[in-house]
Motif scaffolding. Structure first.
Motif, short mmCIF file in Angstrom:
data_model
loop_
_atom_site.label_atom_id
_atom_site.label_comp_id
_atom_site.label_asym_id
_atom_site.label_seq_id
_atom_site.Cartn_x
_atom_site.Cartn_y
_atom_site.Cartn_z
N VAL A 7 -6.45 -2.70 -3.69
CA VAL A 7 -5.55 -1.54 -3.56
C VAL A 7 -5.41 -0.85 -4.91
O VAL A 7 -5.50 0.38 -5.01
N ASP A 54 -6.14 2.82 6.37
CA ASP A 54 -6.14 2.42 4.96
C ASP A 54 -5.68 0.98 4.80
O ASP A 54 -6.28 0.19 4.08
N SER A 63 -8.36 1.27 -5.84
CA SER A 63 -8.76 2.30 -4.88
C SER A 63 -8.35 3.69 -5.35
O SER A 63 -7.38 3.85 -6.10
N VAL A 94 0.84 -1.21 0.00
CA VAL A 94 0.00 0.00 0.00
C VAL A 94 0.87 1.26 0.00
O VAL A 94 0.59 2.21 -0.73
N VAL A 142 1.17 5.79 4.55
CA VAL A 142 -0.27 5.56 4.59
C VAL A 142 -0.77 5.47 6.02
O VAL A 142 -0.04 5.08 6.93
N THR A 158 5.77 5.13 -11.13
CA THR A 158 5.75 5.60 -9.75
C THR A 158 7.18 5.71 -9.23
O THR A 158 8.09 5.12 -9.79
N GLY A 174 -6.81 5.98 -3.78
CA GLY A 174 -5.48 6.33 -3.32
C GLY A 174 -4.39 5.95 -4.32
O GLY A 174 -3.33 6.57 -4.35
N PHE A 175 -4.64 4.92 -5.13
CA PHE A 175 -3.69 4.54 -6.16
C PHE A 175 -4.02 5.20 -7.49
O PHE A 175 -3.14 5.71 -8.17
N TYR A 228 0.39 3.78 -2.99
CA TYR A 228 -0.12 5.11 -2.69
C TYR A 228 0.95 6.20 -2.83
O TYR A 228 0.66 7.37 -2.76
N ARG A 229 2.22 5.79 -2.98
CA ARG A 229 3.32 6.71 -3.23
C ARG A 229 3.56 7.68 -2.08
O ARG A 229 4.04 8.79 -2.27
N ARG A 230 3.19 7.27 -0.87
CA ARG A 230 3.36 8.12 0.31
C ARG A 230 3.16 7.25 1.55
O ARG A 230 2.68 6.12 1.43
N ASP A 269 -3.86 12.62 -5.19
CA ASP A 269 -4.70 13.34 -4.23
C ASP A 269 -3.81 14.27 -3.40
O ASP A 269 -3.34 13.90 -2.34
#
Length: 188
Positions: free
Chosen positions: A142, A113, A145, A101, A109, A175, A147-148, A105-107, A152
């Motif tokens: 995931v 989540d 979602s 995740v 989390v 990514t 978030g992916f 999500y690249r950050r 955002d």
């Protein structure tokens, strides 16, 4: 070249033609198992006894000498079902999902989540799916979602993770890699 020693022309485009090409392999390098490691890290695989699990292609009946097929035929591929072996499915699911995740999500989390996806994995296992199948269901959720799928970010100055994502998407159409994520974590 054809018999007249002219350049081949295919659909009006200069081309090259080969009568025969043989490639020996398989060629394994660092990237060969990268997809598996991204999903299941260092967990081992075993052939599935009930035919369920991941389906992977394998050479069908390679003859002596290690080459498949022979002659002008391409080697045949069979599919074999394999399962990921976990001695502690809850612990492994937690570890694997947290890492997946965060990359997706690249950050960093929120725990909520990750728990949402772990709840799905647990629910799928209780419904009779194997550890492997349940994890694939969680990973699929995931990747579907928001978030992916969406970037955002809050209006204004981008934080380091958002900047790393934008930079990576612009330069590499991908990514952020591990090195860029680490630099974002350090505020660089």
């Amino acid at each position: 070249l054809d018999g007249n020693h002219q350049k081949p022309n295919y659909l009006g485009v200069p081309s090259v033609a080969f009568r025969w090409m043989e490639i020996e392999g398989p060629i394994y390098d660092e990237s060969t198992g990268a997809g598996y490691r991204a999903l299941f890290d260092d967990l081992p695989l075993r052939k599935s006894e009930n035919g369920r699990g991941l389906r992977v292609p394998v050479l069908a009946g390679a003859p002596e000498g290690g080459r498949g097929g022979g002659g002008n035929r391409a080697p045949a591929l069979d599919e074999v079902a394999v399962e990921v072996v976990s001695s502690d499915p809850k612990k492994d699911a937690d570890r694997l999902m947290h890492a997946f995740v965060a990359r997706a999500y690249r950050r960093p989390v929120a725990e909520a989540d990750v728990q949402r996806f772990l709840g799905l994995v647990d629910e799928r296992q209780q419904a009779g799916l194997s550890f492997t199948e349940a994890m694939i269901a969680g990973y699929t959720a995931v990747l579907a979602s928001p978030g992916f799928v969406f970037l955002d970010e809050k209006p204004g100055t981008l934080d380091d993770y958002a900047l790393a994502t934008r930079l990576s998407l612009f330069l590499a159409n991908s990514t952020p890699d591990e090195q860029l994520r680490a630099r974002a974590a350090r505020g660089e």
